[in-house]
Write a protein that holds these residues in place. Structure first.
Motif, PDB file in Angstrom:
ATOM      1  N   ARG A 190       0.920  -1.017  -0.124  1.00 13.28           N
ATOM      2  CA  ARG A 190      -0.042   0.164  -0.021  1.00 13.28           C
ATOM      3  C   ARG A 190       0.870   1.193  -0.144  1.00 13.28           C
ATOM      4  N   VAL A 191       0.239   2.191  -0.438  1.00 11.59           N
ATOM      5  CA  VAL A 191       0.992   3.570  -0.439  1.00 11.59           C
ATOM      6  C   VAL A 191      -0.080   4.695   0.053  1.00 11.59           C
ATOM      7  N   GLY A 192       0.354   5.265   0.981  1.00 11.48           N
ATOM      8  CA  GLY A 192      -0.161   6.453   1.697  1.00 11.48           C
ATOM      9  C   GLY A 192       0.180   7.758   1.122  1.00 11.48           C
ATOM     10  N   LEU A 193      -0.929   8.655   0.847  1.00 13.90           N
ATOM     11  CA  LEU A 193      -0.828   9.700   0.149  1.00 13.90           C
ATOM     12  C   LEU A 193      -1.411  10.819   0.768  1.00 13.90           C
ATOM     13  N   ALA A 194      -0.900  12.074   0.960  1.00  9.35           N
ATOM     14  CA  ALA A 194      -1.091  13.199   1.422  1.00  9.35           C
ATOM     15  C   ALA A 194      -1.148  14.385   0.834  1.00  9.35           C
ATOM     16  N   VAL A 195      -1.784  15.482   0.827  1.00  4.52           N
ATOM     17  CA  VAL A 195      -1.482  16.588  -0.075  1.00  4.52           C
ATOM     18  C   VAL A 195      -1.952  17.863   0.507  1.00  4.52           C
ATOM     19  N   THR A 196      -1.239  19.059   0.101  1.00  2.00           N
ATOM     20  CA  THR A 196      -1.397  20.326   0.833  1.00  2.00           C
ATOM     21  C   THR A 196      -2.792  20.988   0.086  1.00  2.00           C
ATOM     22  N   ASP A 197      -3.271  22.070   0.972  1.00  2.00           N
ATOM     23  CA  ASP A 197      -4.160  22.875   0.343  1.00  2.00           C
ATOM     24  C   ASP A 197      -3.566  23.710  -0.748  1.00  2.00           C
ATOM     25  N   PRO A 198      -4.212  24.413  -1.729  1.00  2.00           N
ATOM     26  CA  PRO A 198      -3.299  25.110  -2.776  1.00  2.00           C
ATOM     27  C   PRO A 198      -2.382  26.160  -2.402  1.00  2.00           C
ATOM     28  N   LEU A 199      -2.562  26.638  -1.117  1.00  2.14           N
ATOM     29  CA  LEU A 199      -1.698  27.704  -0.500  1.00  2.14           C
ATOM     30  C   LEU A 199      -0.658  27.403   0.323  1.00  2.14           C
ATOM     31  N   GLN A 200      -0.701  25.712   0.336  1.00  2.00           N
ATOM     32  CA  GLN A 200       0.399  25.170   0.953  1.00  2.00           C
ATOM     33  C   GLN A 200       0.584  25.427   2.545  1.00  2.00           C
ATOM     34  N   ILE A 201      -0.460  25.530   3.123  1.00  2.00           N
ATOM     35  CA  ILE A 201      -0.716  25.843   4.652  1.00  2.00           C
ATOM     36  C   ILE A 201      -0.951  24.533   5.339  1.00  2.00           C
ATOM     37  N   ILE A 202      -1.690  23.511   4.857  1.00  2.00           N
ATOM     38  CA  ILE A 202      -2.181  22.376   5.645  1.00  2.00           C
ATOM     39  C   ILE A 202      -1.887  21.304   4.744  1.00  2.00           C
ATOM     40  N   ALA A 203      -1.575  20.261   5.484  1.00  2.00           N
ATOM     41  CA  ALA A 203      -1.314  19.028   5.078  1.00  2.00           C
ATOM     42  C   ALA A 203      -2.549  18.040   5.437  1.00  2.00           C
ATOM     43  N   ASN A 204      -2.974  17.259   4.348  1.00  2.00           N
ATOM     44  CA  ASN A 204      -4.223  16.251   4.730  1.00  2.00           C
ATOM     45  C   ASN A 204      -3.672  15.180   4.045  1.00  2.00           C
ATOM     46  N   GLY A 205      -4.376  14.100   4.789  1.00  2.00           N
ATOM     47  CA  GLY A 205      -4.409  12.696   4.269  1.00  2.00           C
ATOM     48  C   GLY A 205      -5.258  12.677   2.870  1.00  2.00           C
ATOM     49  N   LEU A 206      -4.918  12.123   1.920  1.00  2.00           N
ATOM     50  CA  LEU A 206      -5.696  12.217   0.667  1.00  2.00           C
ATOM     51  C   LEU A 206      -5.982  10.737   0.473  1.00  2.00           C
ATOM     52  N   ASP A 207      -5.473   9.667   0.251  1.00  2.00           N
ATOM     53  CA  ASP A 207      -5.801   8.273  -0.165  1.00  2.00           C
ATOM     54  C   ASP A 207      -4.803   7.349   0.405  1.00  2.00           C
ATOM     55  N   THR A 208      -5.123   6.053   0.334  1.00  2.00           N
ATOM     56  CA  THR A 208      -4.104   4.922   0.243  1.00  2.00           C
ATOM     57  C   THR A 208      -4.653   3.944  -0.845  1.00  2.00           C
ATOM     58  N   VAL A 209      -3.590   3.690  -1.796  1.00  2.00           N
ATOM     59  CA  VAL A 209      -3.962   2.927  -3.099  1.00  2.00           C
ATOM     60  C   VAL A 209      -2.679   1.834  -2.931  1.00  2.00           C
ATOM     61  N   ALA A 210      -3.304   0.667  -3.933  1.00  2.00           N
ATOM     62  CA  ALA A 210      -2.378  -0.471  -3.959  1.00  2.00           C
ATOM     63  C   ALA A 210      -1.165  -0.063  -4.794  1.00  2.00           C
ATOM     64  N   ALA A 211      -0.002  -0.219  -4.378  1.00  2.00           N
ATOM     65  CA  ALA A 211       1.123   0.034  -4.706  1.00  2.00           C
ATOM     66  C   ALA A 211       1.462  -0.083  -6.257  1.00  2.00           C
ATOM     67  N   LYS A 212       0.846  -1.255  -6.812  1.00  2.00           N
ATOM     68  CA  LYS A 212       0.539  -1.583  -8.203  1.00  2.00           C
ATOM     69  C   LYS A 212       0.028  -0.328  -8.942  1.00  2.00           C
ATOM     70  N   ASP A 213      -1.041   0.442  -8.385  1.00  2.00           N
ATOM     71  CA  ASP A 213      -1.944   1.183  -8.952  1.00  2.00           C
ATOM     72  C   ASP A 213      -1.586   2.686  -8.736  1.00  2.00           C
ATOM     73  N   VAL A 214      -0.497   2.856  -7.749  1.00  3.93           N
ATOM     74  CA  VAL A 214      -0.067   4.533  -7.508  1.00  3.93           C
ATOM     75  C   VAL A 214       0.162   5.461  -8.586  1.00  3.93           C
ATOM     76  N   LEU A 215       1.241   5.055  -9.528  1.00  4.97           N
ATOM     77  CA  LEU A 215       1.556   5.917 -10.618  1.00  4.97           C
ATOM     78  C   LEU A 215       0.017   6.251 -11.458  1.00  4.97           C
ATOM     79  N   THR A 216      -0.926   5.174 -11.622  1.00  5.80           N
ATOM     80  CA  THR A 216      -1.977   5.499 -12.496  1.00  5.80           C
ATOM     81  C   THR A 216      -2.683   6.543 -11.718  1.00  5.80           C
ATOM     82  N   TYR A 217      -2.893   6.484 -10.337  1.00  7.26           N
ATOM     83  CA  TYR A 217      -3.611   7.200  -9.700  1.00  7.26           C
ATOM     84  C   TYR A 217      -3.158   8.825  -9.555  1.00  7.26           C
TER      85      TYR A 217
END
Length: 140
Positions: free
Chosen positions: A13-40
């Motif tokens: 599994r690959v955990g993903l997180a992302v900032t808001d557009p102003l790069q103030i806050i980090a939030n969890g985005l998703d968890t995807v299968a490792a084989k699918d992460v590049l497509t995601y």
């Protein structure tokens, strides 16, 4: 401004997180299968403007590469090839899983929720991203 995305890479599994557009806050985005992460990521980049990818880099206490690096390096090669125009930064991810687990306890999540490894991976990615953002702020 554009978002920054963080990756906590694991063999399954690959955990993903992302900032808001102003790069103030980090939030969890998703968890995807490792084989699918590049497509995601490819689909995500089609709809969201992202300026940088941050990847957790596993190190040991003596600052040497962890055993997990042998699984991370092939992924990094594919990531760099697929998104060659995107800057990729490495962040020391020591203790992120333990911090994520403790954060879940502190947040009041019950035992059943804390057993959700996908949740731990997403929280770990958020911690990696938050660490990167704090380091970046301290440099300026």
């Amino acid at each position: 401004m554009a978002r920054i995305i963080a990756i906590d890479y694991g063999r399954k599994r690959v955990g993903l997180a992302v900032t808001d557009p102003l790069q103030i806050i980090a939030n969890g985005l998703d968890t995807v299968a490792a084989k699918d992460v590049l497509t995601y990521l490819e689909k995500y980049f089609e709809t969201e403007k992202v300026e940088c990818i941050v990847v957790g880099y596993p190190k040991q206490m003596n600052n040497e590469d962890s055993e997990s690096v042998k699984y991370l390096k092939p992924f990094l090669g594919k990531l760099k090839k697929k998104f060659s125009d995107m800057p990729i930064e490495m962040v020391d991810e020591r203790f992120t899983s333990k911090i994520a687990f403790q954060t879940m306890i502190d947040g009041g999540l019950g035992k059943k929720a804390r057993r959700d490894k996908a949740m731990i991976d997403k929280v770990s990615a958020t911690i990696i991203l938050q660490s990167y953002m704090e380091t970046k702020r301290n440099l300026f």
